[in-house]
Design a protein around this motif. Structure first.
Motif, PDB file in Angstrom:
ATOM      1  N   HIS A  74       0.817  -1.224   0.000  1.00 46.57           N
ATOM      2  CA  HIS A  74       0.000   0.000   0.000  1.00 46.57           C
ATOM      3  C   HIS A  74       0.843   1.263   0.000  1.00 46.57           C
ATOM      4  O   HIS A  74       0.699   2.138   0.860  1.00 46.57           O
ATOM      5  CB  HIS A  74      -0.985   0.023   1.173  1.00 46.57           C
ATOM      6  N   ASN A  81       2.812   3.645   3.311  1.00 43.79           N
ATOM      7  CA  ASN A  81       2.148   3.656   4.612  1.00 43.79           C
ATOM      8  C   ASN A  81       3.193   3.631   5.724  1.00 43.79           C
ATOM      9  O   ASN A  81       4.372   3.386   5.484  1.00 43.79           O
ATOM     10  CB  ASN A  81       1.212   2.458   4.705  1.00 43.79           C
ATOM     11  N   LEU A  92      -3.769   3.389  14.998  1.00 40.52           N
ATOM     12  CA  LEU A  92      -4.024   4.318  13.876  1.00 40.52           C
ATOM     13  C   LEU A  92      -3.637   3.682  12.552  1.00 40.52           C
ATOM     14  O   LEU A  92      -3.871   4.252  11.477  1.00 40.52           O
ATOM     15  CB  LEU A  92      -3.231   5.623  14.067  1.00 40.52           C
ATOM     16  N   HIS A  93      -3.042   2.510  12.621  1.00 40.86           N
ATOM     17  CA  HIS A  93      -2.565   1.832  11.399  1.00 40.86           C
ATOM     18  C   HIS A  93      -3.205   0.448  11.329  1.00 40.86           C
ATOM     19  O   HIS A  93      -4.410   0.338  11.182  1.00 40.86           O
ATOM     20  CB  HIS A  93      -1.030   1.807  11.419  1.00 40.86           C
ATOM     21  N   ARG A 133     -12.790   8.786  17.724  1.00 42.71           N
ATOM     22  CA  ARG A 133     -12.558   8.313  16.373  1.00 42.71           C
ATOM     23  C   ARG A 133     -13.253   6.967  16.194  1.00 42.71           C
ATOM     24  O   ARG A 133     -13.202   6.136  17.089  1.00 42.71           O
ATOM     25  CB  ARG A 133     -11.064   8.153  16.088  1.00 42.71           C
ATOM     26  N   ILE A 134     -13.900   6.807  15.061  1.00 40.80           N
ATOM     27  CA  ILE A 134     -14.516   5.516  14.755  1.00 40.80           C
ATOM     28  C   ILE A 134     -13.506   4.741  13.917  1.00 40.80           C
ATOM     29  O   ILE A 134     -13.211   5.106  12.765  1.00 40.80           O
ATOM     30  CB  ILE A 134     -15.828   5.695  13.972  1.00 40.80           C
ATOM     31  N   GLY A 146     -11.499   2.302  11.549  1.00 38.59           N
ATOM     32  CA  GLY A 146     -11.890   1.746  10.260  1.00 38.59           C
ATOM     33  C   GLY A 146     -12.389   2.791   9.288  1.00 38.59           C
ATOM     34  O   GLY A 146     -12.756   2.469   8.161  1.00 38.59           O
ATOM     35  N   PHE A 147     -12.380   4.063   9.746  1.00 39.65           N
ATOM     36  CA  PHE A 147     -12.811   5.150   8.851  1.00 39.65           C
ATOM     37  C   PHE A 147     -11.711   6.181   8.703  1.00 39.65           C
ATOM     38  O   PHE A 147     -10.929   6.423   9.613  1.00 39.65           O
ATOM     39  CB  PHE A 147     -14.082   5.825   9.401  1.00 39.65           C
ATOM     40  N   HIS A 204      -8.716   8.112   6.075  1.00 40.79           N
ATOM     41  CA  HIS A 204      -7.444   7.646   5.515  1.00 40.79           C
ATOM     42  C   HIS A 204      -6.622   8.865   5.142  1.00 40.79           C
ATOM     43  O   HIS A 204      -7.164   9.883   4.713  1.00 40.79           O
ATOM     44  CB  HIS A 204      -7.675   6.776   4.278  1.00 40.79           C
ATOM     45  N   ARG A 205      -5.298   8.761   5.288  1.00 38.35           N
ATOM     46  CA  ARG A 205      -4.451   9.882   4.927  1.00 38.35           C
ATOM     47  C   ARG A 205      -4.478  10.151   3.426  1.00 38.35           C
ATOM     48  O   ARG A 205      -4.366  11.305   3.003  1.00 38.35           O
ATOM     49  CB  ARG A 205      -2.998   9.565   5.370  1.00 38.35           C
ATOM     50  N   ARG A 224     -10.274  -1.284  -1.371  1.00 39.80           N
ATOM     51  CA  ARG A 224     -10.202  -2.571  -0.676  1.00 39.80           C
ATOM     52  C   ARG A 224     -11.454  -2.768   0.196  1.00 39.80           C
ATOM     53  O   ARG A 224     -11.956  -3.878   0.337  1.00 39.80           O
ATOM     54  CB  ARG A 224      -8.930  -2.630   0.181  1.00 39.80           C
ATOM     55  N   ASN A 259     -12.118   2.418   5.474  1.00 37.15           N
ATOM     56  CA  ASN A 259     -10.835   1.994   4.917  1.00 37.15           C
ATOM     57  C   ASN A 259     -10.747   0.472   5.017  1.00 37.15           C
ATOM     58  O   ASN A 259     -11.697  -0.185   5.422  1.00 37.15           O
ATOM     59  CB  ASN A 259      -9.680   2.692   5.654  1.00 37.15           C
ATOM     60  N   ASP A 307      -9.620  -1.525   6.983  1.00 41.28           N
ATOM     61  CA  ASP A 307      -9.815  -2.187   8.277  1.00 41.28           C
ATOM     62  C   ASP A 307     -11.280  -2.357   8.655  1.00 41.28           C
ATOM     63  O   ASP A 307     -11.596  -3.163   9.532  1.00 41.28           O
ATOM     64  CB  ASP A 307      -9.090  -1.396   9.376  1.00 41.28           C
ATOM     65  N   ARG A 356       1.075  -8.266   4.483  1.00 41.79           N
ATOM     66  CA  ARG A 356       1.879  -7.099   4.098  1.00 41.79           C
ATOM     67  C   ARG A 356       3.375  -7.374   4.065  1.00 41.79           C
ATOM     68  O   ARG A 356       4.148  -6.608   3.469  1.00 41.79           O
ATOM     69  CB  ARG A 356       1.588  -5.959   5.099  1.00 41.79           C
TER      70      ARG A 356
HETATM   71  C1  SDX Z   1      -4.454   1.681   7.557  1.00 40.28           C
HETATM   72  O1  SDX Z   1      -1.441   4.677   5.208  1.00 40.28           O
HETATM   73  C2  SDX Z   1      -1.953   3.589   4.811  1.00 40.28           C
HETATM   74  O2  SDX Z   1      -1.969   3.313   3.611  1.00 40.28           O
HETATM   75  C3  SDX Z   1      -2.475   2.675   5.871  1.00 40.28           C
HETATM   76  C4  SDX Z   1      -3.268   1.484   5.383  1.00 40.28           C
HETATM   77  C5  SDX Z   1      -2.383   0.459   4.723  1.00 40.28           C
HETATM   78  O3  SDX Z   1      -2.903  -0.359   3.950  1.00 40.28           O
HETATM   79  O4  SDX Z   1      -1.181   0.395   5.078  1.00 40.28           O
HETATM   80  O5  SDX Z   1      -4.259   1.899   4.494  1.00 40.28           O
HETATM   81  C6  SDX Z   1      -3.914   0.746   6.559  1.00 40.28           C
HETATM   82  O6  SDX Z   1      -3.742   2.064   8.455  1.00 40.28           O
HETATM   83  C7  SDX Z   1      -5.853   2.183   7.424  1.00 40.28           C
HETATM   84  C8  SDX Z   1      -6.224   3.214   8.529  1.00 40.28           C
HETATM   85  C9  SDX Z   1      -6.579   2.448   9.793  1.00 40.28           C
HETATM   86  N1  SDX Z   1      -6.736   3.378  10.931  1.00 40.28           N
HETATM   87  C10 SDX Z   1      -7.952   3.724  11.350  1.00 40.28           C
HETATM   88  O7  SDX Z   1      -9.001   3.347  10.861  1.00 40.28           O
HETATM   89  C11 SDX Z   1      -7.936   4.628  12.573  1.00 40.28           C
HETATM   90  C12 SDX Z   1      -9.028   5.694  12.440  1.00 40.28           C
HETATM   91  N2  SDX Z   1      -8.670   6.588  11.386  1.00 40.28           N
HETATM   92  C13 SDX Z   1      -7.846   7.681  11.720  1.00 40.28           C
HETATM   93  O8  SDX Z   1      -7.375   7.928  12.944  1.00 40.28           O
HETATM   94  C14 SDX Z   1      -7.401   8.560  10.578  1.00 40.28           C
HETATM   95  O9  SDX Z   1      -8.394   8.627   9.648  1.00 40.28           O
HETATM   96  C15 SDX Z   1      -6.089   8.161   9.954  1.00 40.28           C
HETATM   97  C16 SDX Z   1      -5.026   8.029  10.993  1.00 40.28           C
HETATM   98  C17 SDX Z   1      -6.254   6.879   9.223  1.00 40.28           C
HETATM   99  C18 SDX Z   1      -5.689   9.245   8.991  1.00 40.28           C
HETATM  100  O10 SDX Z   1      -5.727  10.404   9.686  1.00 40.28           O
HETATM  101  P1  SDX Z   1      -5.046  11.788   9.192  1.00 40.28           P
HETATM  102  O11 SDX Z   1      -4.830  11.784   7.720  1.00 40.28           O
HETATM  103  O12 SDX Z   1      -3.874  12.054  10.066  1.00 40.28           O
HETATM  104  O13 SDX Z   1      -6.217  12.780   9.460  1.00 40.28           O
HETATM  105  P2  SDX Z   1      -6.447  13.503  10.840  1.00 40.28           P
HETATM  106  O14 SDX Z   1      -6.146  12.577  11.970  1.00 40.28           O
HETATM  107  O15 SDX Z   1      -5.739  14.806  10.776  1.00 40.28           O
HETATM  108  O16 SDX Z   1      -8.039  13.732  10.830  1.00 40.28           O
HETATM  109  C19 SDX Z   1      -8.607  14.748  10.008  1.00 40.28           C
HETATM  110  C20 SDX Z   1      -9.962  15.048  10.643  1.00 40.28           C
HETATM  111  C21 SDX Z   1      -9.859  15.288  12.142  1.00 40.28           C
HETATM  112  O17 SDX Z   1     -10.954  16.137  12.497  1.00 40.28           O
HETATM  113  P3  SDX Z   1     -10.601  17.631  12.971  1.00 40.28           P
HETATM  114  O18 SDX Z   1      -9.694  17.489  14.159  1.00 40.28           O
HETATM  115  O19 SDX Z   1      -9.916  18.268  11.767  1.00 40.28           O
HETATM  116  O20 SDX Z   1     -11.973  18.196  13.275  1.00 40.28           O
HETATM  117  O21 SDX Z   1     -10.812  13.917  10.501  1.00 40.28           O
HETATM  118  C22 SDX Z   1     -11.149  13.420  11.782  1.00 40.28           C
HETATM  119  C23 SDX Z   1     -10.120  13.944  12.741  1.00 40.28           C
HETATM  120  O22 SDX Z   1     -10.663  14.031  14.046  1.00 40.28           O
HETATM  121  N3  SDX Z   1     -11.055  11.960  11.708  1.00 40.28           N
HETATM  122  C24 SDX Z   1     -11.900  11.118  12.298  1.00 40.28           C
HETATM  123  C25 SDX Z   1     -11.454   9.841  11.943  1.00 40.28           C
HETATM  124  N4  SDX Z   1     -10.362   9.932  11.163  1.00 40.28           N
HETATM  125  C26 SDX Z   1     -10.120  11.250  11.037  1.00 40.28           C
HETATM  126  N5  SDX Z   1     -12.996  11.338  13.091  1.00 40.28           N
HETATM  127  C27 SDX Z   1     -13.642  10.243  13.515  1.00 40.28           C
HETATM  128  N6  SDX Z   1     -13.258   8.968  13.203  1.00 40.28           N
HETATM  129  C28 SDX Z   1     -12.193   8.732  12.428  1.00 40.28           C
HETATM  130  N7  SDX Z   1     -11.833   7.478  12.137  1.00 40.28           N
END
Ligand code: SDX
Length: 376
Positions: A184, A187, A218-219, A252-253, A255-256, A258-259, A267, A307, A309, A334
């Motif tokens: 991916h 990452n 977060l990953h 944070r919920i 599974g939702f 993505h950067r 996927r 995403n 997950d 991976r």
């Molecule tokens: C993987 O990088 C990859 O490619 C990873 C991956 C791979 O195959 O290797 O795709 C696998 O890691 C998938 C991601 C799995 N992680 C999660 O599901 C954890 C929940 N998601 C997040 O914490 C978040 O979305 C990230 C870490 C995945 C990405 O975050 P960013 O790009 O750093 O964005 P951010 O944290 O700055 O959030 C931006 C805004 C924020 O709101 P504000 O503070 O601006 O008001 O979006 C909000 C965040 O609070 N937000 C969420 C959220 N994710 C972001 N709010 C609620 N639930 C969420 N899941």
């Protein structure tokens, strides 16, 4: 420093392995769309593509499969490490430790050339499922089940885990999940592997570091949190209300979001189809139904999409995989992506050493301790 930190948008390498179109939700391995590979290929064939850059000929693939299945057994030492850790180490702690220990006897451990690295990659791809299945059975007080060279990678893992030969449908579902997790782009865990490789450290060290990165919620750790969320919502409760309340608390919920993806993770689209299909055949359709209700609420309330997950959680659950193994399964898929990035880094290397913006105190003189008052 980049506006938001986290190296967002910073290009750190040139790679031929994988590309992502975050705006349109497209993932490509070596020029092949992941949806095509999920439909027509196998994890083993994707491993060949990822390690060699081309899909194999029939002769190449037969040799590759034979090599891969021949390396599934663990050394006595690594088996002892897994058994020793089974009772008290968490799954990703076990995997991080067992992979690290597997370098001691590796005949190629002192070489970083591409062919030696590919041989190490093959052994890790072959052995990590055996480590995970052995650990899970030992923790359950069951005897480990030996790898079966007659079975493919996905089916063999499920049989080593459950003791039963999986149905063709279950093996195919799991094989597709392995394909979807294979690589991916840059990452966090892949970047970790490349930084370690850039010091000319070895493959096992890079993979061990990557496992440590993937462990974080977060990953890779997110998929386990998704299952815990599904189980935490009382039967009969309003899923929408539960999720809105969490969002209102700024939670944070998992599974939702993505950067990179600003729409559906491709996927997740595929895994949702598998989760729905498994739910239709299951006595517990609620895991998929709740997942879909959560999806609709988070997309509607936050404009965030599932995403990889999110639907992998219910898919693995329906396949009978215990929640604690979800992230180790992510890692055992991976590993081929990590290894290919290590090979790419070693083949055209420059030490990865960024800089930082200093925001600490200005110049100041040393004060002897006697003259230092209480901390300010
Ligand atoms: C993987 O990088 C990859 O490619 C990873 C991956 C791979 O195959 O290797 O795709 C696998 O890691 C998938 C991601 C799995 N992680 C999660 O599901 C954890 C929940 N998601 C997040 O914490 C978040 O979305 C990230 C870490 C995945 C990405 O975050 P960013 O790009 O750093 O964005 P951010 O944290 O700055 O959030 C931006 C805004 C924020 O709101 P504000 O503070 O601006 O008001 O979006 C909000 C965040 O609070 N937000 C969420 C959220 N994710 C972001 N709010 C609620 N639930 C969420 N899941």
């Amino acid at each position: 420093m980049a506006d938001k930190g986290g190296l967002e948008g910073v290009v750190v390498a040139r790679s031929r392995l994988c590309s992502i179109d975050g705006q349109n939700g497209v993932l490509v391995y070596g020029g092949y769309d992941v949806g095509d590979l999920a439909e027509h290929s196998s994890y083993e064939e994707v491993c060949f593509l990822t390690l060699y850059g081309e899909l194999p000929t029939k002769e190449q693939f037969d040799a590759f499969l034979s090599d891969l299945s021949g390396h599934r057994a663990l050394s006595d030492e690594t088996a002892q490490v897994v058994d020793m850790l089974a009772s008290h180490a968490a799954p990703m702690e076990m995997l991080r430790t067992a992979v690290s220990s597997d370098s001691f006897d590796d005949p190629d451990k002192d070489s970083n050339d591409a062919e030696a690295n590919r041989r190490k990659a093959m052994r890790l791809i072959a052995k990590m499922p055996t480590m995970v299945a052995r650990y899970a059975r030992r923790r359950a007080g069951q005897e480990p089940i030996a790898p079966d060279p007659a079975l493919g990678h996905a089916a063999n893992f499920l049989q080593m885990l459950t003791g039963e030969r999986p149905s063709p449908a279950a093996a195919k579902t799991f094989d597709v999940a392995l394909i979807l997790h294979a690589d991916h782009e840059m990452n966090a865990s892949t970047f970790t592997a490349r930084v370690i490789a850039s010091t000319l450290s070895d493959m096992h060290s890079a993979i061990t570091g990557a496992i440590g990165a993937l462990k974080g919620p977060l990953h890779g750790g997110a998929n386990e949190q998704v299952m815990h969320l599904l189980e935490a919502i009382p039967e009969g409760a309003s899923v929408e209300d539960e999720i809105r309340a969490r969002l209102d608390r700024k939670e944070r919920i998992m599974g939702f979001g993505h950067r990179v993806y600003k729409t559906w993770d491709p996927r997740a689209v595929i895994l949702k189809r598998f989760s729905r299909r498994l739910a239709d055949e299951s006595a517990e359709p609620r895991w998929f139904e709740m997942s879909e209700a959560i999806e609709k609420t988070v997309v509607g309330e936050k404009g965030l999409y599932p995403n990889v997950d999110f639907y992998s959680a219910s898919t693995y659950h329906y396949l009978g995989v215990e929640t604690g193994l979800f992230t180790p399964i992510f890692a055992m898929s991976r590993v081929v992506g990590w290894a290919a990035h290590v090979i790419e880094q070693h083949s055209d290397n420059r030490l990865i050493r960024p800089s930082s913006e200093y925001v600490g105190p200005g110049p100041r003189s040393y004060e002897p301790i006697e003259r230092r008052s209480q901390a300010a």
